[in-house]
Design a protein around this motif. Structure first.
Motif, mmCIF file in Angstrom:
data_model
loop_
_atom_site.group_PDB
_atom_site.id
_atom_site.type_symbol
_atom_site.label_atom_id
_atom_site.label_comp_id
_atom_site.label_asym_id
_atom_site.label_seq_id
_atom_site.Cartn_x
_atom_site.Cartn_y
_atom_site.Cartn_z
ATOM 1 N N PRO A 238 -43.832 12.658 32.915
ATOM 2 C CA PRO A 238 -42.954 13.466 32.036
ATOM 3 C C PRO A 238 -43.532 14.390 31.157
ATOM 4 O O PRO A 238 -42.865 15.421 30.888
ATOM 5 C CB PRO A 238 -41.961 12.136 31.444
ATOM 6 N N PHE A 239 -44.526 14.076 30.577
ATOM 7 C CA PHE A 239 -45.221 14.925 29.625
ATOM 8 C C PHE A 239 -45.629 16.232 30.194
ATOM 9 O O PHE A 239 -45.779 17.272 29.611
ATOM 10 C CB PHE A 239 -46.338 14.181 28.799
ATOM 11 N N GLU A 240 -45.927 16.235 31.465
ATOM 12 C CA GLU A 240 -46.571 17.302 32.394
ATOM 13 C C GLU A 240 -45.182 18.164 32.435
ATOM 14 O O GLU A 240 -45.570 19.238 32.984
ATOM 15 C CB GLU A 240 -47.051 16.704 33.505
ATOM 16 N N MET A 241 -44.031 17.787 32.106
ATOM 17 C CA MET A 241 -43.125 18.771 32.502
ATOM 18 C C MET A 241 -42.732 19.963 31.354
ATOM 19 O O MET A 241 -41.823 20.800 31.167
ATOM 20 C CB MET A 241 -41.722 17.916 32.294
ATOM 21 N N CYS A 242 -43.573 19.711 30.211
ATOM 22 C CA CYS A 242 -43.661 20.928 29.430
ATOM 23 C C CYS A 242 -44.698 21.714 29.460
ATOM 24 O O CYS A 242 -46.075 21.064 29.876
ATOM 25 C CB CYS A 242 -43.658 20.284 27.734
ATOM 26 N N GLU A 243 -44.758 22.757 29.148
ATOM 27 C CA GLU A 243 -45.986 23.731 29.478
ATOM 28 C C GLU A 243 -46.039 24.770 28.323
ATOM 29 O O GLU A 243 -45.024 25.175 27.639
ATOM 30 C CB GLU A 243 -45.626 24.697 30.859
ATOM 31 N N ILE A 244 -47.325 25.292 27.990
ATOM 32 C CA ILE A 244 -47.521 26.270 26.993
ATOM 33 C C ILE A 244 -48.729 27.269 27.419
ATOM 34 O O ILE A 244 -49.481 26.928 28.003
ATOM 35 C CB ILE A 244 -48.018 25.433 25.533
ATOM 36 N N LYS A 245 -48.384 28.443 26.965
ATOM 37 C CA LYS A 245 -49.182 29.376 27.348
ATOM 38 C C LYS A 245 -50.007 30.176 25.625
ATOM 39 O O LYS A 245 -49.072 30.284 25.134
ATOM 40 C CB LYS A 245 -48.628 30.573 27.957
ATOM 41 N N THR B 169 -51.492 25.592 30.052
ATOM 42 C CA THR B 169 -51.553 24.061 30.260
ATOM 43 C C THR B 169 -50.333 23.327 30.222
ATOM 44 O O THR B 169 -49.420 23.675 29.286
ATOM 45 C CB THR B 169 -52.746 23.521 29.650
ATOM 46 N N ASP B 170 -50.464 22.157 30.654
ATOM 47 C CA ASP B 170 -49.062 21.324 30.346
ATOM 48 C C ASP B 170 -49.273 20.408 29.315
ATOM 49 O O ASP B 170 -50.362 20.225 28.954
ATOM 50 C CB ASP B 170 -48.539 20.382 31.731
ATOM 51 N N LEU B 171 -48.373 19.722 28.634
ATOM 52 C CA LEU B 171 -48.417 18.812 27.507
ATOM 53 C C LEU B 171 -49.285 17.695 27.636
ATOM 54 O O LEU B 171 -49.922 17.428 26.759
ATOM 55 C CB LEU B 171 -46.962 18.615 27.079
ATOM 56 N N HIS B 172 -49.343 17.068 28.734
ATOM 57 C CA HIS B 172 -50.198 16.018 28.828
ATOM 58 C C HIS B 172 -51.654 16.472 29.142
ATOM 59 O O HIS B 172 -52.266 15.679 28.406
ATOM 60 C CB HIS B 172 -50.017 15.240 30.280
ATOM 61 N N ASN B 173 -51.930 17.620 29.610
ATOM 62 C CA ASN B 173 -53.228 17.948 29.755
ATOM 63 C C ASN B 173 -53.873 18.517 28.221
ATOM 64 O O ASN B 173 -54.983 18.436 27.832
ATOM 65 C CB ASN B 173 -53.818 18.901 30.574
ATOM 66 N N LEU B 174 -52.443 19.055 27.668
ATOM 67 C CA LEU B 174 -52.824 19.426 26.116
ATOM 68 C C LEU B 174 -53.391 18.485 25.136
ATOM 69 O O LEU B 174 -54.301 18.294 24.378
ATOM 70 C CB LEU B 174 -51.858 20.313 25.747
ATOM 71 N N PHE B 175 -52.507 17.286 25.634
ATOM 72 C CA PHE B 175 -52.847 16.098 24.624
ATOM 73 C C PHE B 175 -54.532 15.600 24.874
ATOM 74 O O PHE B 175 -54.903 15.141 24.020
ATOM 75 C CB PHE B 175 -51.871 15.040 24.695
ATOM 76 N N VAL C 199 -43.070 20.049 19.692
ATOM 77 C CA VAL C 199 -42.198 18.695 20.582
ATOM 78 C C VAL C 199 -42.417 17.406 19.386
ATOM 79 O O VAL C 199 -43.568 16.685 19.634
ATOM 80 C CB VAL C 199 -43.049 18.265 21.685
ATOM 81 N N PRO C 200 -41.924 17.395 18.296
ATOM 82 C CA PRO C 200 -41.935 16.561 17.229
ATOM 83 C C PRO C 200 -42.197 15.155 17.537
ATOM 84 O O PRO C 200 -42.990 14.556 17.089
ATOM 85 C CB PRO C 200 -40.869 16.826 15.913
ATOM 86 N N ALA C 201 -41.272 14.593 18.440
ATOM 87 C CA ALA C 201 -41.292 13.278 18.878
ATOM 88 C C ALA C 201 -42.544 12.891 19.791
ATOM 89 O O ALA C 201 -42.973 11.780 19.557
ATOM 90 C CB ALA C 201 -39.986 12.976 19.687
ATOM 91 N N ALA C 202 -42.576 13.687 20.438
ATOM 92 C CA ALA C 202 -43.900 13.724 21.483
ATOM 93 C C ALA C 202 -45.168 13.686 21.014
ATOM 94 O O ALA C 202 -46.087 12.792 20.841
ATOM 95 C CB ALA C 202 -43.963 14.420 22.653
#
Lengths: 302, 302, 302, 302
Positions: D90-97, D211-217, D247-250
């Motif tokens: 589910p965290f991979e569903m957010c993306e940032i550039k 990248t997506d949020l999971h990989n960014l983490f 994404v404050p909660a994540a």
């Protein structure tokens, strides 16, 4: 010289002890194992390990196709069929591991191929060796005036001499200062992870690089291409020879369908069909831009 | 029975011809090569090929760390250090290729591990075999009342019998109808790519699956875990035994730091520190939710 | 019907509240957001989110090319150049997220595209809906007699009726038994993760699927192709229309260079050159196998 | 100064034109869009685009969990549950550039994170700018005497001055020679792809990185860690602040379970359990090596 006598002795030792294995073996690549194939002035490619052979491609494909291969009479034919129809997964069933010594600016292009495993020598942990890539005189090319990322004529005379002098002198001085900053003899010097920033990108690094055959073919298609920078192309060409010895049928299919082949656009197909019917197609009637038409002509004229 | 006598004979033939190789060999896994390790009622795991051994991990890491390994006195120590500090790239330098026969619903979980290469038997091209997974009586578990994705007590008596009857009868009837639709004897039947949609997901499929050791460890951590569904866990457990024979030092480090270890949150660390100082921390004073506190207690109580 | 009135109301609510953003927006795809585009009898594709537009591709490419774009006079030209020369990274700078409802046997083909993010409805955690794909009569095709993985003529009359009867009856019975095994009304029934194995692969599942434009183009090239199975092709075709509205310049380049284009082998290029010079090349003089020559003729004859 | 007045004007222009969108928007990150967040002496991080927010994580997870979220009372709780149980999809569903300007030696560490999309400024095509990273005096650290890849005390006095002089002078001279070799005013100079090899790795480059949020983490966990090199850590720290606003909660769940948490081995768990029962465990009785025991104590003592 790319390797020291001590390293050569280690390689000889690695080559001296064959072991029995039940795995698929490919005699053509066994002959290369561990040997340092020289590239550029101090670089090399060494095959460290491999998995699979031409038969392993067929074997994997036959799981996906069950007993239904009766129409493709032999392994070579099936391999050609798979390559022609972009069935890439059977080629992923072969794997190769290389030890490569290469200038940092080449490594930076190489690493863009993401589907690979890499372990690089760490300049945070260890001290870099004093080895720099200095182009051979015939590689000292001018900027191309027609291609923003290409080379033109070879530099000559005083200009060439001046370039070589700069490259050698700056490399040497940077390394002297690197050592001076590290200053290990007396007190603690600058941290290695900081001192290394003074080194130019023609210094040699090395890594272990492992990838599967499908991704290796993709690497070769882009990097053994005439448009690739010479300094990475020579690595790709050396690797291509190894691959031809390792999986001869797969390599032959790759050479025919990818390296020696071409992509034609829908517009290009339309032009081809018209030309084959006898029409004299020109850039104006082609529907292509000038640049594209030039590339199209180069393709059909060979 | 997972394999036919013909297949057993092919396996024997593959095992009969050792070849000399200069590659790293791992005797512990050579003993497994090609053999079908049975899983579930008709499934298996077969090791088809491997690349590397414990030493290959160290060798790759030493490129990245140069000559600087003097503080880690041996390979095993370095491997433990790498695992502890999440240096995953050296573990990627080993690779394994498996042939797996498994029910489709298990294959659907398995394929979610994306960093792997796969060739699956094609039901578009070929006809599926009449083989279905029917759970052993001791696996016929009720839905868990506390865990939405878990199992509770084993079903018994008439209820168990009824479930087994349904599974067997529906599988048999679906396959009969699959064959009827394909109707190969007389005229052309329904296309195979359509007829297969009638088959339930407990039918067996098979594939070649190839991955590196780092990603395999990740697979094992998730799928050999007690929370994984039993039907995939038994495959993971069988593979885990193979890996322990293949790379014993790496597997021991994995067992200590990953499989047998745990993750503690910042909140959990704070609780641990307070408890070690003698404070009687409760869920109310922990800062954790009830569910999290329950998991925390399970961890520290073992 | 693919969605319920409640779901339709939720979609209307999502579409009712535009928010201001500073991000790049693409009006052509905003019009599709959240709407369920119907596919097959119960399936759909919904665009949930997107990142970037045609300009975002150019913008990313211009970082890699700095101020040096003076020779490519406009965005469209640069996009065509990038596509023609396989510069794929700028296309990776656009991203799309879809919600898809699809039969399991289609999902199994789809998931083979590994460079994507997926969240699928869990049949371990939840109960599947009673919705099955039953082919429309004009899709009830016989097995092709020339292509092992293709379809031939449409079935007719009693044979077609019998197939439809089987598919409907078996689906219904499997689902009845699924519900019976779950048996939620009274005591605890069979675990959901077990009961689902009785369901055939034409049952619908759903997932969130997110990928970048480069990988989406790869998906479309393989799955919107005439050789792809009809049941996945209709999804690809629906997505292709969305992409054409989202990034019209990139889609036009893709249509010209990939979808409508072709690959020619070295052997094929040689034949083409000889034919353009007037030689009457035949299969015998082409250097190609019969199958390859047939494909080659189909390409140049259109 | 990281950006020119012209670039600042372009950024202002990008921020001046909000557009309506139906997509999920995250106000906390809208405030950062396009703005150059300064890092090191000439570097920056700019958010170019994003996809999704905290709700998008929950929304994707609820597809995989259907209507079954009744036991997790709110989005924050579900996000914490997903993070705790390593449900990464589910965290991979957010993306940032991001647009990042950074020294080459930092870029070389950064690029090792392979699950990302990158477009880098090309030194084959364009001319590099004269901008080099020169450490601030308080970052001029000596090599650590206990950690082979760490820093010790800050250099002082003449030694520090000498290091700064070397770094500045060598950078300036290398760039002067780079320009001299390119020699654009008169005749054609050395090809840009060759001349750049003279530049040291503290020169700044820039890229678009997505990248997506999971990989960014994952990136943040490794690079915002105290053991990461300072020069990449400051980038990670700046990005971490942006993510906390996005994404404050994540981010809170990540901070608790990953950044602030720890991994405990099976051996460590055994020690913890014994200590909590009152046993005085020592390194000798712990089953750990000295190094591991030291790390264990550091963890439980905080």
């Amino acid at each position: 010289m790319p390797i020291t006598p001590e390293q050569a002795a280690e390689i000889d030792a690695q080559r001296a002890q064959p072991q029995p294995t039940l795995r698929a073996t490919a005699p053509g690549i066994e002959a290369h194992l561990y040997t340092a194939l020289p590239v550029l002035d101090h670089g090399f490619v060494r095959v460290i390990d491999y998995m699979g052979d031409d038969s392993a491609i067929v074997q994997a494909a036959r799981v996906s196709y069950g007993a239904g291969t009766k129409h493709v009479s032999n392994d070579e034919g099936l391999i050609r069929y798979l390559m022609r129809h972009w069935h890439s997964t059977p080629f992923e069933m072969c794997e190769i591991k290389l030890h490569v010594k290469l200038p940092i600016f080449v490594a930076r292009q190489w690493i863009r191929h993401r589907t690979a495993n890499v372990n690089e020598y760490s300049a945070r942990y260890s001290i870099m060796d004093r080895e720099f890539y200095i182009p051979a005189p015939e590689q000292l090319a001018a900027q191309s005036s027609v291609n923003n990322q290409g080379r033109g004529a070879v530099l000559e005379g005083a200009e060439a001499a001046r370039v070589l002098e700069i490259l050698k002198t700056d490399a040497g001085r940077s390394y002297d200062h690197y050592e001076e900053m590290l200053d290990q003899d007396g007190k603690q010097g600058l941290a290695r992870e900081l001192a290394r920033m003074n080194l130019p990108t023609n210094i040699y690094t090395q890594w272990y690089w492992k990838t599967d055959l499908h991704n290796l073919f993709h690497f070769l298609r882009l990097r053994a291409d005439p448009h690739a920078q010479y300094e990475i192309r020579v690595y790709a060409e050396e690797i291509a020879k190894v691959v031809a010895d390792w999986v001869p049928a797969a390599y032959a299919a790759f050479a025919d369908y990818r390296m020696g082949g071409a992509s034609v656009s829908a517009t290009g197909l339309d032009c081809l069909r018209r030309m084959l019917k006898g029409e004299a197609v020109t850039q104006e009637t082609s529907g292509m831009s000038k640049g594209e038409w030039r590339e199209f002509l180069a393709m059909i004229e060979g």
